[in-house]
Design an enzyme around this catalytic site. Structure first.
Site, PDB file in Angstrom:
ATOM      1  CG  MET A   1     -45.173  -6.164 -38.139  1.00 22.91           C
ATOM      2  SD  MET A   1     -44.605  -4.546 -39.030  1.00 22.91           S
ATOM      3  CE  MET A   1     -44.612  -5.177 -40.712  1.00 22.91           C
TER       4      MET A   1
ATOM      5  N   PRO B   1     -35.433 -16.138 -39.503  1.00 21.48           N
ATOM      6  CG  PRO B   1     -36.564 -18.139 -39.471  1.00 21.48           C
ATOM      7  CD  PRO B   1     -35.523 -17.374 -40.129  1.00 21.48           C
TER       8      PRO B   1
ATOM      9  N   GLY C   1     -33.974  -8.811 -40.043  1.00 18.21           N
ATOM     10  CA  GLY C   1     -34.705  -9.968 -39.571  1.00 18.21           C
ATOM     11  C   GLY C   1     -35.337 -10.681 -41.005  1.00 18.21           C
ATOM     12  N   GLY C   2     -35.576 -12.140 -41.059  1.00 14.77           N
ATOM     13  CA  GLY C   2     -36.256 -12.464 -42.025  1.00 14.77           C
ATOM     14  C   GLY C   2     -35.573 -12.251 -43.162  1.00 14.77           C
ATOM     15  CG  ASP C   3     -36.300 -11.850 -48.014  1.00 13.28           C
ATOM     16  OD1 ASP C   3     -35.559 -12.499 -48.670  1.00 13.28           O
ATOM     17  OD2 ASP C   3     -36.671 -10.630 -48.681  1.00 13.28           O
TER      18      ASP C   3
ATOM     19  CG  ASP D   1     -33.422  -4.351 -38.719  1.00 11.91           C
ATOM     20  OD1 ASP D   1     -33.168  -3.111 -38.309  1.00 11.91           O
ATOM     21  OD2 ASP D   1     -34.101  -4.628 -39.501  1.00 11.91           O
TER      22      ASP D   1
ATOM     23  CB  THR E   1     -39.907 -14.372 -45.139  1.00  7.82           C
ATOM     24  OG1 THR E   1     -40.586 -13.353 -44.690  1.00  7.82           O
ATOM     25  CG2 THR E   1     -40.973 -15.455 -45.775  1.00  7.82           C
ATOM     26  CB  ALA E   2     -41.674 -14.386 -40.234  1.00  9.67           C
TER      27      ALA E   2
ATOM     28  CE  LYS F   1     -36.416   2.182 -38.877  1.00  9.97           C
ATOM     29  NZ  LYS F   1     -37.281   1.161 -39.517  1.00  9.97           N
TER      30      LYS F   1
HETATM   31  N1  SAH Z   1     -38.349  -9.232 -42.692  1.00  7.11           N
HETATM   32  C1  SAH Z   1     -39.043  -9.700 -41.719  1.00  7.11           C
HETATM   33  C2  SAH Z   1     -40.273  -9.372 -41.269  1.00  7.11           C
HETATM   34  C3  SAH Z   1     -40.137  -7.810 -40.580  1.00  7.11           C
HETATM   35  S1  SAH Z   1     -41.707  -7.240 -39.915  1.00  7.11           S
HETATM   36  C4  SAH Z   1     -39.329 -11.252 -42.136  1.00  7.11           C
HETATM   37  O1  SAH Z   1     -39.202 -11.442 -43.669  1.00  7.11           O
HETATM   38  O2  SAH Z   1     -39.586 -12.292 -41.665  1.00  7.11           O
HETATM   39  C5  SAH Z   1     -41.320  -8.071 -38.337  1.00  7.11           C
HETATM   40  C6  SAH Z   1     -42.702  -9.143 -38.145  1.00  7.11           C
HETATM   41  O3  SAH Z   1     -42.263 -10.254 -38.815  1.00  7.11           O
HETATM   42  C7  SAH Z   1     -43.067  -9.431 -36.800  1.00  7.11           C
HETATM   43  O4  SAH Z   1     -43.912  -8.466 -36.164  1.00  7.11           O
HETATM   44  C8  SAH Z   1     -43.749 -10.799 -36.871  1.00  7.11           C
HETATM   45  O5  SAH Z   1     -44.924 -10.502 -37.345  1.00  7.11           O
HETATM   46  C9  SAH Z   1     -42.678 -11.197 -37.829  1.00  7.11           C
HETATM   47  N2  SAH Z   1     -41.755 -12.082 -37.322  1.00  7.11           N
HETATM   48  C10 SAH Z   1     -40.461 -11.881 -37.466  1.00  7.11           C
HETATM   49  N3  SAH Z   1     -39.584 -12.971 -36.864  1.00  7.11           N
HETATM   50  C11 SAH Z   1     -40.715 -13.845 -36.424  1.00  7.11           C
HETATM   51  C12 SAH Z   1     -40.507 -15.061 -36.002  1.00  7.11           C
HETATM   52  N4  SAH Z   1     -39.393 -15.886 -35.489  1.00  7.11           N
HETATM   53  N5  SAH Z   1     -41.933 -15.494 -35.497  1.00  7.11           N
HETATM   54  C13 SAH Z   1     -42.832 -15.239 -35.928  1.00  7.11           C
HETATM   55  N6  SAH Z   1     -43.004 -14.074 -36.653  1.00  7.11           N
HETATM   56  C14 SAH Z   1     -42.127 -13.396 -36.821  1.00  7.11           C
END
Ligand code: SAH
Length: 267
Positions: A174, A17, A92-94, A40, A122-123, A61
């Site tokens: 999002m 995250p 980012g995240g997963d 990303d 993931t977030a 993007k």
């Molecule tokens: N693959 C990512 C999500 C990508 S979509 C995952 O697994 O987390 C992008 C969205 O993820 C952002 O609009 C927001 O809603 C969320 N996000 C990503 N990083 C974040 C963070 N550090 N804190 C809160 N929301 C986050």
């Protein structure tokens, strides 16, 4: 050395995250070995810096989410695998959560290129850790949905609200820009207006923020400031909301705990 006849391997890696030390050991090892890394917009610079011997390429993007841009990324991954042994696609995240991983996996498989996914935090899970409230708090929640109301320009509309209504706890990705419309739609579909909400911005990072309100409070919308945020909805957040309101009504706030004007005085 890879070539078109004997291509390298593409690793789709979850960067987590934001905080660099939430990366898995496997991801860190692969980044150190990588020849080229496509990353990303939401990936932390500290994480990218682990790729000491790689060429690093930004392919972010945020917004827009055009399929043309995605097709271009797919092609770049295929081209890179025909030149390098270890290609990393850092998301980012997963990678498997709202990360367009499937388009990339399908394109790589169709091109005969080996690929493998390395999961990340993931977030939603980083946000839960930040708030300190279990998504499945015993006796209150036995189901969780991860959903997004956001649809790409090339996608059919989805009934995201149905999955939120069906679950005890919901985490919306999002969703912060349209938070007002989302809250209004959920109340119209039968979610209680008093349903507690936690908004978590930049989970896991030093400038993260947690804001507590109710669905009714969220109807006024959220000012976006560019930091990514998730909306967390459910009864599991009620105690935390009450604590935040108690502090808020005294006109104080502590640490990263904030509350919106809309919720003040009526929680
Ligand atoms: N693959 C990512 C999500 C990508 S979509 C995952 O697994 O987390 C992008 C969205 O993820 C952002 O609009 C927001 O809603 C969320 N996000 C990503 N990083 C974040 C963070 N550090 N804190 C809160 N929301 C986050």
């Amino acid at each position: 050395m890879a070539d078109a006849a004997k291509p390298g391997k593409v690793w789709l890696i979850g960067a987590g995250p934001g905080a660099a030390d939430l990366l898995t050991l496997r991801a860190a090892r692969l980044l150190e070995q990588a020849d080229i890394v496509f990353y990303d917009a939401l990936v932390n610079a500290e994480t990218i810096a682990l790729a000491v011997r790689a060429k690093t390429v930004a392919v972010g993007k945020r917004c827009g989410r055009l399929s043309a841009a995605q097709r271009f990324i797919n092609k770049r991954l295929i081209d890179a695998a025909r030149e390098h042994d270890t290609v990393v696609r850092l998301k980012g995240g997963d990678p498997m959560m709202f990360g367009r991983a499937q388009e990339e996996i399908d394109a790589l498989v169709a091109a005969g290129i080996d690929c493998e996914v390395v999961p990340g935090v993931t977030a939603a899970l980083a946000a839960s850790a930040q708030v300190g409230v279990s998504l499945t708090r015993r006796a209150l929640a036995r189901s969780v949905t991860f959903a997004t109301p956001s649809v790409g320009l090339d996608e059919a509309p989805s009934d995201w609200a149905a999955s939120v209504l069906a679950a005890d706890t919901a985490i919306l990705y999002m969703a912060s820009r349209d938070a007002g419309a989302i809250a209004t739609a959920l109340i119209a579909r039968g979610k209680p207006a008093g349903m507690p909400v936690a908004v978590v911005r930049n989970a896991s990072l030093p400038d993260s923020e947690v804001l507590f309100t109710t669905l009714a409070g969220l109807c006024a919308g959220l000012g976006g400031d560019g930091r990514p945020a998730v909306l967390c909805l459910g009864e599991v957040y009620r105690e935390a909301l009450q604590r935040a309101c108690a502090v808020g009504l005294q006109g104080q706030h502590s640490g990263d705990l904030l509350w919106p004007q809309a919720a003040n005085g009526r929680c």
